[in-house]
Scaffold this motif. Structure first.
Motif, PDB file in Angstrom:
ATOM      1  N   VAL A 240      27.164  45.987  30.980  1.00 15.77           N
ATOM      2  CA  VAL A 240      28.604  46.168  31.111  1.00 15.77           C
ATOM      3  C   VAL A 240      28.886  46.650  32.529  1.00 15.77           C
ATOM      4  CG1 VAL A 240      30.637  47.421  30.306  1.00 15.77           C
ATOM      5  CG2 VAL A 240      28.889  46.693  28.663  1.00 15.77           C
ATOM      6  N   TYR A 241      29.691  45.903  33.239  1.00 14.25           N
ATOM      7  CA  TYR A 241      30.046  46.259  34.612  1.00 14.25           C
ATOM      8  C   TYR A 241      31.293  47.128  34.576  1.00 14.25           C
ATOM      9  CZ  TYR A 241      31.542  45.663  39.483  1.00 14.25           C
ATOM     10  OH  TYR A 241      31.932  45.882  40.782  1.00 14.25           O
ATOM     11  N   GLU A 242      31.202  48.334  35.106  1.00 14.40           N
ATOM     12  CA  GLU A 242      32.303  49.291  35.071  1.00 14.40           C
ATOM     13  C   GLU A 242      33.102  49.340  36.369  1.00 14.40           C
ATOM     14  OE1 GLU A 242      33.381  50.766  32.532  1.00 14.40           O
ATOM     15  OE2 GLU A 242      31.758  50.641  31.073  1.00 14.40           O
ATOM     16  N   GLY A 243      32.738  48.512  37.342  1.00 15.51           N
ATOM     17  CA  GLY A 243      33.507  48.470  38.590  1.00 15.51           C
ATOM     18  C   GLY A 243      34.841  47.764  38.397  1.00 15.51           C
ATOM     19  N   LEU A 244      35.790  48.062  39.275  1.00 16.64           N
ATOM     20  CA  LEU A 244      37.088  47.407  39.214  1.00 16.64           C
ATOM     21  C   LEU A 244      36.961  45.939  39.604  1.00 16.64           C
ATOM     22  CD1 LEU A 244      39.395  50.086  40.892  1.00 16.64           C
ATOM     23  CD2 LEU A 244      39.079  49.659  38.442  1.00 16.64           C
ATOM     24  N   PHE A 245      37.658  45.095  38.870  1.00 17.97           N
ATOM     25  CA  PHE A 245      37.653  43.656  39.144  1.00 17.97           C
ATOM     26  C   PHE A 245      39.061  43.138  38.908  1.00 17.97           C
ATOM     27  CE2 PHE A 245      36.914  39.169  38.705  1.00 17.97           C
ATOM     28  CZ  PHE A 245      35.751  38.902  39.403  1.00 17.97           C
TER      29      PHE A 245
ATOM     30  N   PRO B  18      32.310  46.863  45.092  1.00 16.81           N
ATOM     31  CA  PRO B  18      33.050  46.453  46.285  1.00 16.81           C
ATOM     32  C   PRO B  18      34.554  46.686  46.224  1.00 16.81           C
ATOM     33  CG  PRO B  18      32.468  44.540  44.983  1.00 16.81           C
ATOM     34  CD  PRO B  18      31.805  45.712  44.326  1.00 16.81           C
ATOM     35  N   ARG B  19      35.118  46.897  45.040  1.00 18.98           N
ATOM     36  CA  ARG B  19      36.570  47.086  44.952  1.00 18.98           C
ATOM     37  C   ARG B  19      36.880  48.518  44.549  1.00 18.98           C
ATOM     38  NH1 ARG B  19      41.168  44.670  45.153  1.00 18.98           N
ATOM     39  NH2 ARG B  19      40.412  42.518  45.277  1.00 18.98           N
ATOM     40  N   LYS B  20      37.697  49.185  45.372  1.00 16.86           N
ATOM     41  CA  LYS B  20      38.122  50.552  45.096  1.00 16.86           C
ATOM     42  C   LYS B  20      39.627  50.656  44.876  1.00 16.86           C
ATOM     43  CE  LYS B  20      33.915  51.993  45.934  1.00 16.86           C
ATOM     44  NZ  LYS B  20      33.634  52.843  47.101  1.00 16.86           N
ATOM     45  N   VAL B  21      40.359  49.658  45.384  1.00 23.51           N
ATOM     46  CA  VAL B  21      41.821  49.700  45.376  1.00 23.51           C
ATOM     47  C   VAL B  21      42.344  48.321  44.987  1.00 23.51           C
ATOM     48  CG1 VAL B  21      43.897  50.097  46.769  1.00 23.51           C
ATOM     49  CG2 VAL B  21      41.814  51.422  47.225  1.00 23.51           C
TER      50      VAL B  21
ATOM     51  N   GLY C 163      56.416  48.525  40.358  1.00 23.63           N
ATOM     52  CA  GLY C 163      55.077  48.114  40.730  1.00 23.63           C
ATOM     53  C   GLY C 163      54.069  49.198  40.424  1.00 23.63           C
ATOM     54  N   ALA C 164      52.816  48.950  40.817  1.00 25.74           N
ATOM     55  CA  ALA C 164      51.757  49.920  40.537  1.00 25.74           C
ATOM     56  C   ALA C 164      50.574  49.692  41.465  1.00 25.74           C
ATOM     57  CB  ALA C 164      51.315  49.843  39.082  1.00 25.74           C
ATOM     58  N   LEU C 165      49.903  50.799  41.800  1.00 28.58           N
ATOM     59  CA  LEU C 165      48.721  50.813  42.656  1.00 28.58           C
ATOM     60  C   LEU C 165      47.564  51.435  41.903  1.00 28.58           C
ATOM     61  CD1 LEU C 165      47.271  50.967  45.594  1.00 28.58           C
ATOM     62  CD2 LEU C 165      48.182  53.305  45.634  1.00 28.58           C
TER      63      LEU C 165
ATOM     64  N   ARG D 292      45.775  39.473  56.051  1.00 28.78           N
ATOM     65  CA  ARG D 292      45.417  40.874  55.929  1.00 28.78           C
ATOM     66  C   ARG D 292      43.919  41.046  55.930  1.00 28.78           C
ATOM     67  NH1 ARG D 292      46.349  42.130  51.315  1.00 28.78           N
ATOM     68  NH2 ARG D 292      45.324  43.789  51.263  1.00 28.78           N
ATOM     69  N   LYS D 293      43.446  42.054  56.595  1.00 30.04           N
ATOM     70  CA  LYS D 293      42.060  42.437  56.468  1.00 30.04           C
ATOM     71  C   LYS D 293      41.866  43.007  55.061  1.00 30.04           C
ATOM     72  CE  LYS D 293      42.117  43.741  61.334  1.00 30.04           C
ATOM     73  NZ  LYS D 293      42.013  44.849  62.290  1.00 30.04           N
ATOM     74  N   ALA D 294      40.708  42.789  54.494  1.00 29.07           N
ATOM     75  CA  ALA D 294      40.536  43.182  53.099  1.00 29.07           C
ATOM     76  C   ALA D 294      39.266  44.002  52.896  1.00 29.07           C
ATOM     77  CB  ALA D 294      40.504  41.948  52.207  1.00 29.07           C
ATOM     78  N   ASN D 295      38.918  44.856  53.855  1.00 24.00           N
ATOM     79  CA  ASN D 295      37.717  45.662  53.747  1.00 24.00           C
ATOM     80  C   ASN D 295      38.064  47.030  53.185  1.00 24.00           C
ATOM     81  OD1 ASN D 295      35.247  46.871  54.001  1.00 24.00           O
ATOM     82  ND2 ASN D 295      35.442  47.222  56.198  1.00 24.00           N
ATOM     83  N   MET D 296      37.912  47.178  51.877  1.00 24.36           N
ATOM     84  CA  MET D 296      38.212  48.454  51.241  1.00 24.36           C
ATOM     85  C   MET D 296      36.957  49.128  50.701  1.00 24.36           C
ATOM     86  SD  MET D 296      41.754  47.717  49.233  1.00 24.36           S
ATOM     87  CE  MET D 296      43.169  47.060  50.099  1.00 24.36           C
TER      88      MET D 296
END
Length: 552
Positions: free
Chosen positions: A277-282, A321-324, A334-336, A444-448
């Motif tokens: 189970v992958y728990e990272g944001l996707f 790789p995704r934090k935001v 909206g939402a962040l 946009r640069k997308a390095n988060m």
């Protein structure tokens, strides 16, 4: 659901997979790798009979795959515009299309739904196509079975010398809740009739997936195939029969029940350490670069919002790789997502709004300044060019004023020791690309991946209401810690005002990228007096401009 369960248990379950709360925006995000608020699809599904479509100069995933010599096929629901022929699937990268243009149809009659077909109260129309031609289906044929059989036939007749991409987009379990009786027999003890039918429809889809898997095995293709299962929005509860428990909300809402979606990926030979189970944001936008990466192509340019997650899905190695990500931006709603925290603005329980004006002459094909011939043509429209210049200017000013804004926040603090911690935090952030700055091409640069969200949050959580004297920058904001409170039961905005200010500061930088969604003029609609545009009471194309229909 034995077939899906088998794939999931032997593959990778994406436990924190997210998308849009309604269908057209989610499909656009998947196919383009852009958040819908950046391409004009942030506030509604595309309606039948209205001159609206996915921007034509965006490169879609099947177009990129076809450049790699893939044979590409779409089966099922399109729902990204059909008023002009070059907005339909076989002009957007798919070699073939078998399915429906619209949002949904009856599983047996193939007629679109009353009230959801055309504006101005027009009646339902037949909607099932093979490429550009109407496909005549009897009312005894169940649509889910038709879609399954199409996939099975494509696989059986495919040359294994050529790579294959099939996007099988079942309408199941969309309303109307109709299903063969034999599937209802699996659920004799479910007393809610809508719920029983919903479960039966999902079971019919699962049977179809099993047949597709068997076709891959029979062809000798299964071992080297990547299979992705992904929902496009949260379930519709009540009359829709779905249940998002224990999550709050449902389809059309920015709460987790409308945006946190079932997803998994399977490959026998290409994914190591399966059954996890992958728990990272996707997010849905991540599939574009992730699937291209899986076939050996790195495509992180073009200012896309998607993040390549293939390395971590393939081997479970490296940092998430995704934090935001952005749930959505639609004016004041909206939402962040920032690590474990979710900041909402406006009304998370509402989504649908008015679609922005789209011309039918091609002058408004895009909301992005991409380096394409279509964009050069688009920018000849001085109003559009001025809008893009304004967006760039706002983003530039946001960057220039960032230090002043943060200093204002610091000035509101009542604790000098905590102020030192915060100054160190801001100094660190000055050296981090938050992924929302325009580059020279307007992308946009997308390095988060470099953002330490937990470290930032740890500092900001030290500031309670007694440590901040300024008023809230967002009176309609809500704040949720989704790690401790995944059901969004406790709004923490009043307790962590500085955290709200900081997250809203980041969110506001994304907001400078939103394309105005307000419909300034009535939409172009199929003239009610022109019955020929119904194509004999079918959902048709070629009535709002673009190239002529091919001669038959």
């Amino acid at each position: 659901m034995p077939n899906l369960q088998s794939l999931a248990s032997e593959g990778v379950i994406l436990n924190k997979s997210y998308g849009q709360p309604i269908c057209s925006p989610s499909r656009a995000a998947y196919l383009t790798a852009f958040y819908p608020f950046r391409i004009g699809l942030q506030n509604s599904a595309i309606r039948n009979g209205v001159a609206d479509y996915l921007p034509l100069n965006l490169t879609l995933l099947p177009q990129r795959l076809r450049e790699l010599n893939y044979s590409t096929h779409l089966i099922g629901k399109w729902h990204l515009g059909h008023c002009r022929v070059d907005a339909t699937p076989t002009y957007r990268g798919f070699d073939s299309f078998f399915g429906l243009y619209s949002s949904a149809n009856d599983y047996y009659t193939k007629m679109t739904l009353p009230g959801a077909t055309f504006a101005l109260g027009r009646p339902p129309a037949y909607d099932l196509r093979l490429n550009l031609d109407v496909y005549n289906s009897s009312e005894e044929e169940y649509e889910t079975d038709l879609f399954t059989q199409r996939a099975v036939n494509l696989i059986a007749n495919h040359s294994t010398e050529i790579p294959l991409y099939i996007s099988l987009q079942y309408t199941a379990p969309h309303v109307p809740l109709k299903v063969p009786d034999r599937f209802l027999d699996f659920y004799p003890n479910v007393t809610d009739e809508n719920r029983r039918k919903y479960l039966a429809i999902v079971t019919s889809m699962d049977e179809g997936i099993g047949q597709v898997v068997q076709a891959l095995k029979d062809k000798g293709m299964f071992d080297n195939t990547i299979i992705v299962f992904q929902s496009d929005n949260g379930g519709k509860e009540g009359t829709g029969g779905a249940s998002n428990d224990p999550l709050r909300g449902e389809k059309k809402m920015l709460y987790e029940g409308g945006t946190r979606l079932p997803a998994m990926i399977y490959s026998k030979n290409l994914i190591s350490n399966p059954g996890r189970v992958y728990e990272g944001l996707f997010h849905l936008v991540d599939w574009f670069p992730t699937l291209l990466s899986a076939v050996g192509v790195k495509d992180s340019g073009r200012g896309m919002d998607g993040v390549d997650q293939w390395p971590v899905l393939k081997t479970e190695s490296g940092l998430d790789p995704r934090k935001v990500f952005i749930y959505n931006i639609n004016g004041g709603d909206g939402a962040l997502r920032f690590g474990r925290y979710k900041l909402t603005e406006g009304n998370p329980g509402g989504f649908l709004g008015r679609r922005r004006k789209r011309s039918v002459d091609g002058n408004m094909d895009t909301a992005l300044d991409l380096e394409t011939e279509d964009t050069a043509r688009t920018l000849q429209n001085t109003d559009r060019a001025a809008q893009l210049d304004s967006e760039r200017s706002r983003t530039k000013r946001s960057s220039q004023n960032e230090t002043e804004e943060l200093e204002d926040i610091l000035a509101s603090l009542n604790n000098t020791d905590l102020e030192m911690d915060l100054r160190k935090l801001f100094q660190t952030l000055n050296n981090v690309d938050l992924g929302v700055e325009l580059d020279s091409a307007g992308g946009r640069k997308a390095n988060m991946s470099a953002i330490d969200t937990e470290g930032i949050v740890a500092v900001l959580e030290k500031f309670g209401p007694n440590n901040v004297s300024t008023s809230s920058v967002c009176a309609t904001c809500e704040l949720y810690d989704l790690q401790a409170d995944p059901v969004e039961a406790h709004d923490m905005a009043a307790d962590y005002q500085l955290l709200v200010q900081f997250l809203y500061h980041i969110y506001s930088r994304f907001k400078t990228q939103e394309v105005d969604p307000v419909l300034k003029e009535p939409p172009v609609i199929i003239p009610q007096s022109n019955s020929s545009l119904y194509f004999n009471n079918t959902i048709g194309t070629g009535w709002c401009g673009g190239p002529p229909l091919p001669s038959t």
